[in-house]
Design an enzyme around this catalytic site. Structure first.
Site, PDB file in Angstrom:
ATOM      1  N   SER A   1       0.241  30.606 -16.171  1.00  0.00           N
ATOM      2  CA  SER A   1      -0.403  31.865 -15.514  1.00  0.00           C
ATOM      3  C   SER A   1      -0.801  33.034 -16.430  1.00  0.00           C
ATOM      4  CB  SER A   1       0.741  32.567 -14.410  1.00  0.00           C
ATOM      5  OG  SER A   1       0.220  33.073 -13.551  1.00  0.00           O
TER       6      SER A   1
ATOM      7  N   ASP B   1      -6.459  26.594  -7.503  1.00  0.00           N
ATOM      8  CA  ASP B   1      -5.223  27.309  -7.887  1.00  0.00           C
ATOM      9  C   ASP B   1      -4.933  28.516  -6.939  1.00  0.00           C
ATOM     10  OD1 ASP B   1      -3.866  30.004  -9.036  1.00  0.00           O
ATOM     11  OD2 ASP B   1      -3.529  28.115 -10.421  1.00  0.00           O
TER      12      ASP B   1
ATOM     13  N   HIS C   1      -0.027  26.473  -8.078  1.00  0.00           N
ATOM     14  CA  HIS C   1       0.001  27.357  -9.206  1.00  0.00           C
ATOM     15  C   HIS C   1       0.807  27.141 -10.219  1.00  0.00           C
ATOM     16  CE1 HIS C   1      -1.362  31.018 -11.307  1.00  0.00           C
ATOM     17  NE2 HIS C   1      -0.066  31.519 -11.393  1.00  0.00           N
TER      18      HIS C   1
END
Length: 371
Positions: free
Chosen positions: A160, A256, A323
């Protein structure tokens, strides 16, 4: 060969670099940088993995003030809980066959700008320090002093916001090592594409621009990029990666979940909340909404393909509605996320050691699905 005395990954303690404070390398609240280190063993003693966890960003003073008080320690090393070493960080061979016995490090994230900020002035009114780039340097220098300088193979990875950091800091990280050291970077769910939202606008642009401005990130971004366009745009991998020389492997879903919710179907672009149920549960998506998601996937793939033309780059783009995939079972054990019958771990291994090129995209699944 048996290694009977390997400690559990869950027991890895946090180390604070108190000496870094004098250099101004501090978290948002002025506390020292931190990392967790699990020592390598066997034939992995000369290999190092440095991983940066995610945690978003802060783009305003108010946002950063709130961030430094979070119990997750995203702005302060005083509040950091210990992170478990799982997925690509695991020391269990059956879960992480290629990296399990490497020296593995969590570079703890506490600056709010993917380790790029560096503002000399301190906001004394709010006790805020924007020094992420210095934090990155301080932790790497500490790791070099405890053995990483002698590494044969080194991998910088992140998830991330940490995945974005692994892209933006990849060349700088490579610069710490001799030329004969193999150094590469892996970005997991860190390829945030420059794409339009549901309303056809580039609203997320403003968010990245505010981050770069507040944290003084421009000088940490590729200079060839910032000299040609707004520095805020150079926070996007689309625009930064063409100017980064060190090989990068992109692990991402074309669907995502964070990007769908925060870049595509946002509250601003979907004021009536018509997409809310769909983005929270794929089973609630209408045919029209699935088509809109397919459009997002097409835009994402177009964005990625423009920067992965080099044979030195790697890519694993699936359609799992999730994610971050390297710090969980999808790293190696989950068959539903394989591409060409290879897991993410196997694809990264082929690419890292130059066994073969690995640039794979899921063309079998057009719609998002749960893995």
């Amino acid at each position: 060969m048996l290694f009977l005395n390997i400690k559990s990954s869950e027991e890895v303690k946090i180390t604070l670099i108190e000496s870094a404070v004098a250099k101004g390398a501090v978290c948002l609240d002025g506390s020292p940088p931190a990392y967790q280190f699990d020592k390598g063993f066997g034939d992995g003693v000369n290999n190092w993995l440095v991983h940066m966890p995610g945690g978003g960003w802060c783009h305003t003073i108010e946002d950063c003030v709130k961030r430094k008080t979070l119990i997750y320690g995203l702005g302060s090393s005083k509040l950091m809980p210990e992170l478990n070493f799982t997925g690509l960080m695991s020391n269990q061979q059956d879960q992480n066959p290629n990296l399990y016995n490497w020296n593995r490090v969590y570079m703890r994230y506490c600056d709010g700008a993917s380790f790029t900020g560096d503002v000399e002035e301190v906001d004394h009114d709010n006790n805020l320090y924007f020094r992420g780039a210095r934090v990155f340097d301080a932790i790497v220098e500490e790791l070099m002093s405890i053995g990483m300088k002698d590494a044969q193979n080194v991998l910088l990875s992140g998830c991330s916001a940490g995945g974005l950091a692994s892209i933006l800091n990849c060349d700088k990280f490579r610069g710490f090592f001799p030329q004969n050291t193999r150094v590469k970077c892996v970005s997991d769910a860190g390829y945030f594409p420059h794409v339009k939202d549901l309303s056809g606008e580039y609203r997320f642009e403003q968010y990245f621009d505010k981050i770069v401005t507040l944290h003084g990130s421009a000088k940490a971004l590729p200079s060839e990029c910032t000299s040609n366009m707004n520095p805020g745009l150079c926070f996007y991998p689309d625009f930064a990666m063409p100017y980064i020389n060190t090989p990068i492997f992109i692990v991402n879903s074309a669907y995502d979940t964070w990007q769908v919710s925060n870049m595509f179907a946002t509250n601003e672009s979907d004021p009536k909340g018509e997409f809310t149920k769909c983005k929270n549960d794929l089973n609630e998506c209408s045919t029209t909404q699935l088509k809109r998601l397919q459009d997002f996937r097409s835009d994402f793939l177009g964005s990625v393909s423009s920067v992965t033309k080099s044979s030195t780059e790697g890519m694993f783009i699936n359609t799992c509605y999730t994610h971050c995939q390297t710090d969980q079972s999808t790293w190696f054990a989950n068959a539903t996320s394989k591409l060409d019958d290879k897991t993410i771990a196997e694809g990264v291994d082929d690419w890292f050691y130059d066994k073969s090129e690995f640039q794979k995209t899921d063309t079998e699944h057009v719609d998002p699905h749960y893995c």
